[in-house]
Design an enzyme around this catalytic site. Structure first.
Site, PDB file in Angstrom:
ATOM      1  N   ASP A   1      -7.054  -0.359  -5.138  1.00 31.48           N
ATOM      2  CA  ASP A   1      -7.777   0.068  -6.332  1.00 31.48           C
ATOM      3  C   ASP A   1      -8.062  -1.142  -7.212  1.00 31.48           C
ATOM      4  O   ASP A   1      -7.143  -1.835  -7.644  1.00 31.48           O
ATOM      5  CB  ASP A   1      -6.940   1.098  -7.107  1.00 31.48           C
ATOM      6  CG  ASP A   1      -7.630   1.563  -8.377  1.00 31.48           C
ATOM      7  OD1 ASP A   1      -8.212   2.652  -8.351  1.00 31.48           O
ATOM      8  OD2 ASP A   1      -7.572   0.830  -9.388  1.00 31.48           O
TER       9      ASP A   1
ATOM     10  N   TYR B   1     -11.283  -5.767 -14.026  1.00 28.08           N
ATOM     11  CA  TYR B   1     -10.039  -6.443 -13.651  1.00 28.08           C
ATOM     12  C   TYR B   1     -10.281  -7.897 -13.255  1.00 28.08           C
ATOM     13  O   TYR B   1      -9.323  -8.655 -13.083  1.00 28.08           O
ATOM     14  CB  TYR B   1      -9.360  -5.730 -12.466  1.00 28.08           C
ATOM     15  CG  TYR B   1      -8.929  -4.302 -12.719  1.00 28.08           C
ATOM     16  CD1 TYR B   1      -8.968  -3.737 -13.991  1.00 28.08           C
ATOM     17  CD2 TYR B   1      -8.491  -3.508 -11.661  1.00 28.08           C
ATOM     18  CE1 TYR B   1      -8.582  -2.422 -14.198  1.00 28.08           C
ATOM     19  CE2 TYR B   1      -8.098  -2.198 -11.877  1.00 28.08           C
ATOM     20  CZ  TYR B   1      -8.159  -1.654 -13.143  1.00 28.08           C
ATOM     21  OH  TYR B   1      -7.778  -0.358 -13.345  1.00 28.08           O
TER      22      TYR B   1
ATOM     23  N   LYS C   1     -14.460   0.368 -10.058  1.00 30.82           N
ATOM     24  CA  LYS C   1     -14.880   1.080 -11.266  1.00 30.82           C
ATOM     25  C   LYS C   1     -15.963   0.295 -11.997  1.00 30.82           C
ATOM     26  O   LYS C   1     -15.865  -0.926 -12.139  1.00 30.82           O
ATOM     27  CB  LYS C   1     -13.683   1.293 -12.198  1.00 30.82           C
ATOM     28  CG  LYS C   1     -12.465   1.890 -11.527  1.00 30.82           C
ATOM     29  CD  LYS C   1     -11.283   1.976 -12.485  1.00 30.82           C
ATOM     30  CE  LYS C   1     -10.007   2.292 -11.735  1.00 30.82           C
ATOM     31  NZ  LYS C   1      -9.490   1.109 -10.997  1.00 30.82           N
TER      32      LYS C   1
ATOM     33  N   HIS D   1     -15.475   3.980 -15.334  1.00 36.91           N
ATOM     34  CA  HIS D   1     -14.146   3.519 -15.742  1.00 36.91           C
ATOM     35  C   HIS D   1     -13.677   4.143 -17.056  1.00 36.91           C
ATOM     36  O   HIS D   1     -12.507   4.487 -17.210  1.00 36.91           O
ATOM     37  CB  HIS D   1     -14.154   1.993 -15.885  1.00 36.91           C
ATOM     38  CG  HIS D   1     -12.804   1.366 -15.856  1.00 36.91           C
ATOM     39  ND1 HIS D   1     -12.601   0.040 -15.542  1.00 36.91           N
ATOM     40  CD2 HIS D   1     -11.568   1.864 -16.100  1.00 36.91           C
ATOM     41  CE1 HIS D   1     -11.308  -0.239 -15.590  1.00 36.91           C
ATOM     42  NE2 HIS D   1     -10.661   0.854 -15.934  1.00 36.91           N
TER      43      HIS D   1
END
Length: 313
Positions: free
Chosen positions: A73, A78, A103, A136
């Site tokens: 994931d 990120y 996301k 997200h």
């Protein structure tokens, strides 16, 4: 009484879920769930939030894949999608055996805008398709993004769609449900023994939506509260497992999906070592009693909106 009835209903579901022989698994014993669109997803994976760098993420993912993980994931926000893509390539494992989730950030939302963002994501991940794609955060033009996400599914660029953090109010939930042709297959929210999210799980179940848990062990903000819990530690001692393994096993037997994050190779390997034992009904019941809806991530929708628009990707 309402909470007890919800707990009972979810108990019945989890009892069916851990019958073992009736459940398909990966080679490492990770159970697969058939999503509401018919696609099968491993219910256990590696979360890559706060990996620090693409190189760190790459090494974490390689450790995980070698330990039997088949679900990773990530997210544009990120800053480590490139590391995920490099690890998948270097692992030598066929792409169709690895489930990749990512996301979109709200700055990428909008019909006519999101499709390009998906193409950019595919390039960062070095893959032709994404297994699960989330919006997200419930901020901005997520309905416009959803229309482009549905187009991406029809183009074969995405296999399943999901919503992340759509638990602030009923309005955002209903907006997605009422304005989508392809319904969400997965809902990702904070969920753990201290915040079992029974109401949200009930809402998701009405649409056949799989619940996936972030902060499954409480996250850094909890200061290890769940890992120090006396009951969880007693159960851990009885099974000769760590408190983290007991919590993750509880998630699996509840029928939830879970994506614990880690960079330490020992923790990555420890976290997946939960498929050689079962918690009994009494242990499951006692852990359910820990529910106090105590969440460790605290942010109002207004605070979230400010953070989103101040984030530049």
């Amino acid at each position: 009484m309402k909470k007890l009835l919800l707990s009972a209903a979810l108990l019945i579901g989890s009892s069916v879920c851990h019958l073992g022989a009736q459940e398909k698994t990966t080679a490492a014993g990770v159970p697969l769930v058939k999503l509401n669109n018919g696609v099968e997803m491993p219910r256990f994976g590696l979360g890559t939030f706060l990996q620090g760098s693409n190189e760190t993420c790459k090494q974490s993912c390689l450790t995980a894949l070698r330990a039997g993980y088949r679900h990773i994931d990530t997210a544009h926000a990120y800053y480590d999608e490139e590391g995920v893509g490099e690890a998948v390539k270097e692992s030598g494992i066929p792409r169709n055996e690895i489930w990749i989730t990512s996301k979109l950030w709200p700055t990428e939302y909008g019909e006519g805008k999101t499709l390009k963002a998906i193409d950019d994501m595919l390039a960062r991940l070095q893959t032709d398709y994404i297994d699960l794609l989330y919006v997200h955060q419930p901020v901005g033009d997520y309905l416009g993004a959803w229309k482009d996400m549905e187009k991406a599914v029809k183009l074969g660029k995405v296999r399943a769609l999901g919503i992340s953090n759509f638990d602030y109010n009923d309005e955002m939930w209903e907006a997605i449900m009422e304005n989508s042709t392809i319904k969400p297959a997965v809902l990702q929210i904070e969920c753990h023994p201290y915040a079992q999210r029974l109401e949200m799980r009930k809402k998701a179940a009405q649409y056949g939506i799989q619940v996936e848990c972030w902060y499954p062990l409480g996250g850094a903000a909890s200061n290890g509260a769940l890992l120090k819990d006396p009951l969880i530690n007693r159960i851990a001692a009885a099974h000769r497992k760590s408190p983290a393994q007991i919590i993750l096993r509880w998630h699996i037997q509840e029928g939830l999906s879970v994506i614990p994050g880690a960079t330490n190779p020992d923790y990555i390997r420890e976290n997946i070592d939960i498929f050689d034992f079962h918690l009994n009904d009494w242990e499951m019941f006692r852990i359910r009693e820990l529910d106090r809806e105590q969440r460790f991530f605290h942010s109002t929708l207004e605070e979230l909106e400010r953070a989103v628009w101040n984030t530049k990707l």
